[in-house]
Design a protein around this motif. Structure first.
Motif, PDB file in Angstrom:
ATOM      1  N   SER A 107       0.879  -1.186   0.111  1.00 13.74           N
ATOM      2  CA  SER A 107       0.138   0.138  -0.040  1.00 13.74           C
ATOM      3  C   SER A 107       0.859   1.391   0.027  1.00 13.74           C
ATOM      4  O   SER A 107       1.959   1.283   0.593  1.00 13.74           O
ATOM      5  N   LEU A 108       0.491   2.158  -0.836  1.00 11.06           N
ATOM      6  CA  LEU A 108       1.168   3.688  -0.927  1.00 11.06           C
ATOM      7  C   LEU A 108       0.266   4.588  -0.492  1.00 11.06           C
ATOM      8  O   LEU A 108      -0.851   4.817  -0.928  1.00 11.06           O
ATOM      9  N   LEU A 109       0.902   5.331   0.512  1.00 12.05           N
ATOM     10  CA  LEU A 109       0.128   6.407   1.307  1.00 12.05           C
ATOM     11  C   LEU A 109       1.133   7.542   0.988  1.00 12.05           C
ATOM     12  O   LEU A 109       1.963   7.623   1.903  1.00 12.05           O
ATOM     13  N   ASP A 110       0.811   8.739   0.101  1.00 10.49           N
ATOM     14  CA  ASP A 110       1.793   9.980   0.123  1.00 10.49           C
ATOM     15  C   ASP A 110       3.220   9.382  -0.067  1.00 10.49           C
ATOM     16  O   ASP A 110       3.558   8.560  -1.167  1.00 10.49           O
ATOM     17  N   SER A 111       4.211   9.533   0.739  1.00 12.72           N
ATOM     18  CA  SER A 111       5.462   9.142   0.654  1.00 12.72           C
ATOM     19  C   SER A 111       6.172   7.850   1.409  1.00 12.72           C
ATOM     20  O   SER A 111       7.177   7.818   1.778  1.00 12.72           O
ATOM     21  N   GLU A 112       4.868   7.057   1.879  1.00 13.12           N
ATOM     22  CA  GLU A 112       5.153   6.015   2.854  1.00 13.12           C
ATOM     23  C   GLU A 112       4.580   4.790   1.921  1.00 13.12           C
ATOM     24  O   GLU A 112       3.589   4.712   1.534  1.00 13.12           O
ATOM     25  N   ILE A 113       5.583   3.739   2.010  1.00 14.22           N
ATOM     26  CA  ILE A 113       5.197   2.417   1.685  1.00 14.22           C
ATOM     27  C   ILE A 113       5.262   1.348   2.562  1.00 14.22           C
ATOM     28  O   ILE A 113       5.918   1.166   3.403  1.00 14.22           O
ATOM     29  N   THR A 114       3.954   0.581   2.777  1.00 22.64           N
ATOM     30  CA  THR A 114       3.661  -0.452   3.539  1.00 22.64           C
ATOM     31  C   THR A 114       3.961  -1.868   2.662  1.00 22.64           C
ATOM     32  O   THR A 114       2.940  -1.918   1.828  1.00 22.64           O
ATOM     33  N   VAL A 115       4.582  -2.798   3.104  1.00 21.90           N
ATOM     34  CA  VAL A 115       4.494  -3.990   2.522  1.00 21.90           C
ATOM     35  C   VAL A 115       4.116  -5.093   3.618  1.00 21.90           C
ATOM     36  O   VAL A 115       4.749  -5.192   4.633  1.00 21.90           O
ATOM     37  N   LYS A 116       3.025  -5.847   3.318  1.00 20.05           N
ATOM     38  CA  LYS A 116       2.466  -7.020   4.359  1.00 20.05           C
ATOM     39  C   LYS A 116       2.802  -8.326   3.923  1.00 20.05           C
ATOM     40  O   LYS A 116       2.334  -8.386   2.599  1.00 20.05           O
ATOM     41  N   LYS A 162       3.280 -13.044   4.832  1.00 18.74           N
ATOM     42  CA  LYS A 162       3.141 -13.636   6.071  1.00 18.74           C
ATOM     43  C   LYS A 162       4.094 -13.866   7.078  1.00 18.74           C
ATOM     44  O   LYS A 162       3.885 -14.572   8.077  1.00 18.74           O
ATOM     45  N   PHE A 163       5.313 -13.307   6.712  1.00 20.14           N
ATOM     46  CA  PHE A 163       6.300 -13.043   7.996  1.00 20.14           C
ATOM     47  C   PHE A 163       6.260 -11.692   8.708  1.00 20.14           C
ATOM     48  O   PHE A 163       7.099 -11.558   9.616  1.00 20.14           O
ATOM     49  N   GLY A 164       5.302 -10.826   8.358  1.00 22.35           N
ATOM     50  CA  GLY A 164       5.236  -9.581   8.804  1.00 22.35           C
ATOM     51  C   GLY A 164       4.938  -8.487   7.948  1.00 22.35           C
ATOM     52  O   GLY A 164       4.590  -8.689   6.957  1.00 22.35           O
ATOM     53  N   THR A 165       5.265  -7.110   8.747  1.00 24.66           N
ATOM     54  CA  THR A 165       4.818  -5.879   7.867  1.00 24.66           C
ATOM     55  C   THR A 165       5.844  -4.961   8.061  1.00 24.66           C
ATOM     56  O   THR A 165       6.645  -4.777   9.284  1.00 24.66           O
ATOM     57  N   LEU A 166       6.379  -4.656   7.012  1.00 21.61           N
ATOM     58  CA  LEU A 166       7.408  -3.397   6.976  1.00 21.61           C
ATOM     59  C   LEU A 166       7.206  -2.256   6.167  1.00 21.61           C
ATOM     60  O   LEU A 166       6.174  -2.290   5.291  1.00 21.61           O
ATOM     61  N   GLN A 167       7.635  -0.928   6.789  1.00 20.47           N
ATOM     62  CA  GLN A 167       7.132   0.008   5.927  1.00 20.47           C
ATOM     63  C   GLN A 167       8.233   1.024   6.185  1.00 20.47           C
ATOM     64  O   GLN A 167       9.249   0.880   7.094  1.00 20.47           O
ATOM     65  N   THR A 168       8.214   2.150   5.242  1.00 21.45           N
ATOM     66  CA  THR A 168       9.498   3.072   5.010  1.00 21.45           C
ATOM     67  C   THR A 168       8.914   4.243   4.313  1.00 21.45           C
ATOM     68  O   THR A 168       8.027   4.137   3.605  1.00 21.45           O
ATOM     69  N   LYS A 169       9.890   5.278   4.349  1.00 24.97           N
ATOM     70  CA  LYS A 169       9.486   6.603   3.815  1.00 24.97           C
ATOM     71  C   LYS A 169      10.165   6.624   2.489  1.00 24.97           C
ATOM     72  O   LYS A 169      11.486   6.385   2.678  1.00 24.97           O
ATOM     73  N   ILE A 170       9.725   7.186   1.459  1.00 27.07           N
ATOM     74  CA  ILE A 170      10.319   7.123   0.089  1.00 27.07           C
ATOM     75  C   ILE A 170      10.305   8.590  -0.258  1.00 27.07           C
ATOM     76  O   ILE A 170       9.477   9.334   0.134  1.00 27.07           O
ATOM     77  N   PRO A 171      11.454   9.232  -0.424  1.00 26.03           N
ATOM     78  CA  PRO A 171      11.518  10.854  -0.823  1.00 26.03           C
ATOM     79  C   PRO A 171      10.173  11.095  -2.067  1.00 26.03           C
ATOM     80  O   PRO A 171      10.154  10.271  -2.795  1.00 26.03           O
ATOM     81  N   MET A 224      10.752  12.776  -4.538  1.00 23.34           N
ATOM     82  CA  MET A 224      11.287  12.812  -5.895  1.00 23.34           C
ATOM     83  C   MET A 224      11.387  11.493  -6.700  1.00 23.34           C
ATOM     84  O   MET A 224      11.526  11.197  -7.969  1.00 23.34           O
ATOM     85  N   ILE A 225      10.888  10.322  -5.980  1.00 22.80           N
ATOM     86  CA  ILE A 225      11.085   9.183  -6.431  1.00 22.80           C
ATOM     87  C   ILE A 225       9.531   8.764  -6.535  1.00 22.80           C
ATOM     88  O   ILE A 225       8.613   8.741  -5.510  1.00 22.80           O
ATOM     89  N   GLY A 226       9.034   8.197  -7.740  1.00 25.87           N
ATOM     90  CA  GLY A 226       7.621   7.976  -8.221  1.00 25.87           C
ATOM     91  C   GLY A 226       7.535   6.123  -8.074  1.00 25.87           C
ATOM     92  O   GLY A 226       8.408   5.563  -8.759  1.00 25.87           O
ATOM     93  N   ILE A 227       6.553   5.595  -7.693  1.00 25.28           N
ATOM     94  CA  ILE A 227       6.257   4.303  -7.701  1.00 25.28           C
ATOM     95  C   ILE A 227       4.813   4.019  -8.162  1.00 25.28           C
ATOM     96  O   ILE A 227       3.964   4.685  -7.953  1.00 25.28           O
ATOM     97  N   HIS A 228       4.925   3.114  -9.176  1.00 25.39           N
ATOM     98  CA  HIS A 228       3.681   2.590  -9.788  1.00 25.39           C
ATOM     99  C   HIS A 228       3.509   0.937  -9.902  1.00 25.39           C
ATOM    100  O   HIS A 228       4.324   0.462  -9.902  1.00 25.39           O
TER     101      HIS A 228
END
Length: 178
Positions: free
Chosen positions: A18-27, A29-38, A40-44
């Motif tokens: 899931s992409l919310l503004d500049s934060e990406i969350t990856v879920k 079966k082994f957990g959930t990780l999230q990080t902030k993306i600058p 200037m970088i686009g994700i599609h």
């Protein structure tokens, strides 16, 4: 342009991104990780593939292209498969035990070494001398393994210490007696 940054990331079916503004969350079966993306970088995201693109071509932004592609790819792999690191305790009397959330090591000191185990890392010990570390966050897992290894780095004369699996120690000759 970065060769690594251009590569698309294949998303397994068991992983939700899931992409919310500049934060990406990856879920997964082994957990959930999230990080902030600058910004200037686009994700599609298209048909199970994630593509990282640049919004402008300045030198600073181009230097981050491959980095963030690799960080996101490591997050996807971590939540779907987990990362493994194996440490080997090599030396007379060297051994390890897990007690609740603490790793207790006997490394030849006059005291036992007690290391707190992070939440997202699981530790298994085989034959008292092999430590298997598993976790979904590659950075945290590598840092924890490095902290364990820092207590007894391998030394070149007797070959004792804490080694990564498959690591070769370059042995040196000791003093030559007369």
């Amino acid at each position: 342009m970065s060769r690594i940054g251009k590569l698309p990331i294949k998303i397994p079916e068991s992983v939700d991104i899931s992409l919310l503004d500049s934060e990406i969350t990856v879920k997964g079966k082994f957990g959930t990780l999230q990080t902030k993306i600058p910004e200037m970088i686009g994700i599609h995201q298209d048909n199970g593939v994630l593509v990282i693109s640049l919004k402008n071509q300045s030198r600073n932004v181009r230097s981050l292209h491959g980095l963030y592609r690799t960080l996101i790819n490591n997050m996807v792999i971590g939540v779907s498969e987990q990362f493994n690191i194996t440490l080997i305790l090599q030396g007379v009397g060297y051994r390890g035990v897990v007690e609740s959330k603490t790793l207790v090591l006997n490394l030849g000191y006059s005291h036992q070494v007690k290391i707190e185990i992070p939440d997202k890392v699981s530790v298994e010990i085989e034959k008292n001398t092999t430590i298997n570390l598993k976790g979904c966050d590659k950075e945290q897992l590598g840092l924890f393994a490095a902290n364990i290894r820092a207590w007894r780095k391998p030394e070149p004369y007797k070959g004792k210490g804490i080694l990564y699996k498959g690591e070769q120690i370059l042995r040196k000759a000791g003093k030559s007696g007369k």
